[in-house]
Design a protein around this motif. Structure first.
Motif, PDB file in Angstrom:
ATOM      1  N   ARG A 174      -5.230   1.693  11.562  1.00 10.21           N
ATOM      2  CA  ARG A 174      -4.822   1.854  12.966  1.00 10.21           C
ATOM      3  C   ARG A 174      -4.893   0.559  13.763  1.00 10.21           C
ATOM      4  O   ARG A 174      -4.012   0.270  14.580  1.00 10.21           O
ATOM      5  CB  ARG A 174      -5.696   2.919  13.637  1.00 10.21           C
ATOM      6  CG  ARG A 174      -5.344   3.171  15.091  1.00 10.21           C
ATOM      7  CD  ARG A 174      -6.183   4.290  15.674  1.00 10.21           C
ATOM      8  NE  ARG A 174      -5.837   4.551  17.070  1.00 10.21           N
ATOM      9  CZ  ARG A 174      -6.459   5.428  17.836  1.00 10.21           C
ATOM     10  NH1 ARG A 174      -7.454   6.160  17.339  1.00 10.21           N
ATOM     11  NH2 ARG A 174      -6.075   5.596  19.090  1.00 10.21           N
ATOM     12  N   HIS A 175      -5.925  -0.234  13.543  1.00 11.43           N
ATOM     13  CA  HIS A 175      -6.181  -1.367  14.431  1.00 11.43           C
ATOM     14  C   HIS A 175      -5.880  -2.739  13.816  1.00 11.43           C
ATOM     15  O   HIS A 175      -5.850  -3.735  14.550  1.00 11.43           O
ATOM     16  CB  HIS A 175      -7.638  -1.338  14.903  1.00 11.43           C
ATOM     17  CG  HIS A 175      -8.005  -0.111  15.664  1.00 11.43           C
ATOM     18  ND1 HIS A 175      -7.425   0.229  16.867  1.00 11.43           N
ATOM     19  CD2 HIS A 175      -8.894   0.887  15.381  1.00 11.43           C
ATOM     20  CE1 HIS A 175      -7.948   1.362  17.306  1.00 11.43           C
ATOM     21  NE2 HIS A 175      -8.839   1.778  16.423  1.00 11.43           N
TER      22      HIS A 175
ATOM     23  N   GLY B 251      -9.724   2.335   2.274  1.00 12.33           N
ATOM     24  CA  GLY B 251     -10.247   3.420   3.089  1.00 12.33           C
ATOM     25  C   GLY B 251     -11.169   2.980   4.211  1.00 12.33           C
ATOM     26  O   GLY B 251     -11.890   3.806   4.786  1.00 12.33           O
ATOM     27  N   THR B 252     -11.155   1.707   4.550  1.00  7.35           N
ATOM     28  CA  THR B 252     -12.024   1.200   5.613  1.00  7.35           C
ATOM     29  C   THR B 252     -11.675   1.865   6.945  1.00  7.35           C
ATOM     30  O   THR B 252     -10.510   1.826   7.361  1.00  7.35           O
ATOM     31  CB  THR B 252     -11.863  -0.323   5.752  1.00  7.35           C
ATOM     32  OG1 THR B 252     -12.139  -0.940   4.495  1.00  7.35           O
ATOM     33  CG2 THR B 252     -12.816  -0.870   6.814  1.00  7.35           C
TER      34      THR B 252
ATOM     35  N   ALA C   2      -6.803  -8.041   2.505  1.00 10.39           N
ATOM     36  CA  ALA C   2      -7.953  -8.061   1.602  1.00 10.39           C
ATOM     37  C   ALA C   2      -7.653  -7.583   0.191  1.00 10.39           C
ATOM     38  O   ALA C   2      -8.478  -7.755  -0.701  1.00 10.39           O
ATOM     39  CB  ALA C   2      -9.081  -7.217   2.192  1.00 10.39           C
ATOM     40  N   GLY C   3      -6.537  -6.968  -0.043  1.00  6.74           N
ATOM     41  CA  GLY C   3      -6.243  -6.472  -1.387  1.00  6.74           C
ATOM     42  C   GLY C   3      -4.871  -5.833  -1.412  1.00  6.74           C
ATOM     43  O   GLY C   3      -4.238  -5.658  -0.372  1.00  6.74           O
ATOM     44  N   ILE C   4      -4.423  -5.481  -2.608  1.00  6.78           N
ATOM     45  CA  ILE C   4      -3.104  -4.866  -2.723  1.00  6.78           C
ATOM     46  C   ILE C   4      -3.186  -3.603  -3.574  1.00  6.78           C
ATOM     47  O   ILE C   4      -4.151  -3.387  -4.321  1.00  6.78           O
ATOM     48  CB  ILE C   4      -2.069  -5.817  -3.352  1.00  6.78           C
ATOM     49  CG1 ILE C   4      -2.449  -6.133  -4.817  1.00  6.78           C
ATOM     50  CG2 ILE C   4      -1.917  -7.082  -2.536  1.00  6.78           C
ATOM     51  CD1 ILE C   4      -1.322  -6.738  -5.606  1.00  6.78           C
ATOM     52  N   LYS C   5      -2.168  -2.793  -3.448  1.00  7.67           N
ATOM     53  CA  LYS C   5      -1.951  -1.650  -4.321  1.00  7.67           C
ATOM     54  C   LYS C   5      -0.452  -1.380  -4.340  1.00  7.67           C
ATOM     55  O   LYS C   5       0.289  -1.829  -3.453  1.00  7.67           O
ATOM     56  CB  LYS C   5      -2.708  -0.417  -3.826  1.00  7.67           C
ATOM     57  CG  LYS C   5      -2.236   0.095  -2.468  1.00  7.67           C
ATOM     58  CD  LYS C   5      -3.007   1.347  -2.048  1.00  7.67           C
ATOM     59  CE  LYS C   5      -2.492   1.853  -0.683  1.00  7.67           C
ATOM     60  NZ  LYS C   5      -3.164   3.101  -0.258  1.00  7.67           N
TER      61      LYS C   5
ATOM     62  N   VAL D 221     -16.296  -5.865   5.420  1.00 11.61           N
ATOM     63  CA  VAL D 221     -15.894  -5.218   6.669  1.00 11.61           C
ATOM     64  C   VAL D 221     -16.101  -3.714   6.524  1.00 11.61           C
ATOM     65  O   VAL D 221     -15.545  -3.089   5.610  1.00 11.61           O
ATOM     66  CB  VAL D 221     -14.420  -5.519   6.996  1.00 11.61           C
ATOM     67  CG1 VAL D 221     -13.986  -4.757   8.251  1.00 11.61           C
ATOM     68  CG2 VAL D 221     -14.202  -7.011   7.181  1.00 11.61           C
ATOM     69  N   THR D 222     -16.880  -3.130   7.393  1.00 12.28           N
ATOM     70  CA  THR D 222     -17.180  -1.699   7.303  1.00 12.28           C
ATOM     71  C   THR D 222     -16.380  -0.855   8.290  1.00 12.28           C
ATOM     72  O   THR D 222     -16.281   0.357   8.124  1.00 12.28           O
ATOM     73  CB  THR D 222     -18.678  -1.454   7.538  1.00 12.28           C
ATOM     74  OG1 THR D 222     -19.080  -2.074   8.775  1.00 12.28           O
ATOM     75  CG2 THR D 222     -19.506  -2.047   6.404  1.00 12.28           C
ATOM     76  N   GLU D 223     -15.800  -1.500   9.299  1.00 14.87           N
ATOM     77  CA  GLU D 223     -14.967  -0.763  10.254  1.00 14.87           C
ATOM     78  C   GLU D 223     -14.146  -1.746  11.079  1.00 14.87           C
ATOM     79  O   GLU D 223     -14.598  -2.856  11.371  1.00 14.87           O
ATOM     80  CB  GLU D 223     -15.826   0.098  11.192  1.00 14.87           C
ATOM     81  CG  GLU D 223     -15.010   0.996  12.118  1.00 14.87           C
ATOM     82  CD  GLU D 223     -15.863   1.867  13.016  1.00 14.87           C
ATOM     83  OE1 GLU D 223     -15.299   2.567  13.893  1.00 14.87           O
ATOM     84  OE2 GLU D 223     -17.107   1.845  12.858  1.00 14.87           O
TER      85      GLU D 223
END
Length: 457
Positions: free
Chosen positions: A160-161, A154-155, A301-304, A276-278
């Motif tokens: 988008r970027h 949810g970062t 950074a991670g998976i789901k 990383v916050t944004e």
């Protein structure tokens, strides 16, 4: 082809019940195995079942939203341009016809476990015209092998970027951005803007670490092709950002230390212990105040597991959407549904944690599912899965390969490099057989001298 799963279809089983089941899947004379997902585990399973049973006892169908397969552990090489997917991809349609299974392009959006049916969304071309209507396929055994996707937690701005490396298309798109960035910098006369030619990799797992090394190699290779108006050696910057205390958090610490030393020697900056916050169009925000400008941002950074598994007709999932399975790989609560690979949460007896999301896990589970389906054909109980950890290997392009094998044996250098490449050859052998894999390897060695060292378009 653009696949457009519509939410109304995913949540409206009644609508799909008005669609007649595809005739080829209404045949009751053979046991129908449907495999959803053509990644390493799904493709290997379809191939083995097709070879062993496809001509007589089984009807095997593989469903994937893509038309070609590239081994996911190599997507970082596609992203850097050191691997051309056009040369190494497996075309599902041709492969299926040669190995006695069916391939159907599509995106599964739901299932009806009571009727043993799966729902496939319509497929559209790039202009929005429908190619294939919604379909309903029946099954006797359903195997979900849909893999995993990047988890941005949810970062803000990440979706988008930043570019994830979940698919060949994403990896190829990032590679094009890298080439364009180098061409743009070489052609401009004004001073480079802050962050230009700076790539940030969020996440220091195996994908992120290996990508950093591959990019260090490929960006300089691109610059060597007459892009001599700018000092790329001085101006190309690569940064790895990891929220945990060290890189390669899931692998042995000595692998992390060796890899970190080599990356630092190459000039790669490593930032650990910061979140990383944004993600913005111009870079990333770290913590509350620090901003790091960057032209290119990769999220690893991670998976789901894919989100649609959360609402798969009541099947149990874990916090990152993986289907909970027992020691036979059967989904909890349904004797006809199984899951393998990254989308399966399998905690074996004597362990507290699910099996790691690695290629070797999917490979072993695909092999086990052949035994499970053979037992189902004979009316016998499904055997329990036994996982064996063969160790871990990390390849830093041409700069070094490090490994930890069974019993903690450490390997590096040429031996580790050969072992790393053999993992891919094992996958190819499972998919194509020994003869074709050997022939393709010889052809690849011979043609390597006639191709650019890096993809340039």
């Amino acid at each position: 082809m653009r696949l457009v799963p519509e939410a109304v279809l995913a949540n409206n089983a009644a609508l799909f019940r008005t669609i007649a089941e595809t005739p080829s899947h209404a045949d009751s004379t053979r046991h129908r195995v449907v495999i959803v997902g053509g990644g390493a585990g799904g493709l290997e399973l379809a191939t083995r079942l097709g070879r062993k049973f496809g001509k007589r006892r089984l009807s095997v169908t593989l469903i994937d939203r893509n038309r070609t397969h590239v081994w996911k552990p190599l997507l970082h090489e596609v992203a850097s341009g050191t691997l051309n997917p056009s040369n190494d991809a497996v075309e599902y349609i041709a492969h299926a016809s040669s190995h006695h299974y069916r391939y159907r392009i599509g995106e599964v959006v739901g299932i009806d476990r009571a009727r043993r049916q799966i729902f496939i969304a319509p497929s559209f071309d790039d202009d929005g015209r429908q190619i294939i209507p919604p379909r309903v396929l029946g099954y006797d055994t359903l195997v979900l092998a849909v893999g995993s996707v990047s988890n941005d937690f949810g970062t803000p701005g990440a979706a988008r970027h930043a570019i994830a490396l979940d698919t060949t298309g994403q990896a190829s798109r990032f590679n094009k951005r890298v080439i364009d960035a180098c061409l743009r910098a070489n052609a401009q006369y004004e001073k480079l803007s802050p962050g230009q030619l700076h790539c940030i990799i969020v996440g220091a797992g195996a994908t992120g670490v290996e990508l950093a090394a591959e990019l260090h190699k490929s960006m300089r290779e691109i610059a060597s092709h007459n892009l001599d108006n700018i000092d790329f050696e001085r101006l190309i910057h690569i940064t790895i950002v990891e929220a945990g205390p060290r890189i390669l958090p899931a692998l042995p610490e000595h692998l992390a230390r060796s890899s970190a030393r080599r990356l630092v020697d190459l000039g790669v900056q490593i930032r650990c212990g910061i979140k990383v916050t944004e993600v913005t169009e111009d870079g990333i925000k770290l913590g509350e105040k620090l901003f790091v400008p960057a032209e290119l941002v990769v999220w690893s950074a991670g998976i789901k597991a894919p989100d649609f598994l959360k609402q798969l007709d009541g099947l149990d999932t874990d916090p990152i959407n993986r289907l909970v399975v027992d020691e036979t790989l059967r989904a909890i609560g349904d004797e006809n549904v199984f899951a393998i690979g990254d989308c399966a949460s399998c905690v074996l007896p004597g362990s507290e944690d699910p099996l790691p999301p690695r290629a070797q896990t999917a490979h072993q589970q695909a092999d086990h599912m052949v035994k499970v389906i053979a037992a189902r054909l004979e009316g016998q109980a499904a055997p329990a899965f036994r996982y064996r950890d063969y160790g871990s290997l990390v390849s830093l392009a041409d700069y070094g390969t490090f490994g930890s094998l069974i019993g903690g044996l450490k390997v590096e250098g040429l031996l580790a490099r050969l072992m790393y490449r053999s993992l891919y050859k094992m996958h190819l052998k499972a998919v194509h057989g020994t003869f074709k894999t050997t022939l393709d390897t010889i052809i690849g060695v011979l043609s390597h001298r006639t191709r650019p060292r890096v993809k340039l378009h």
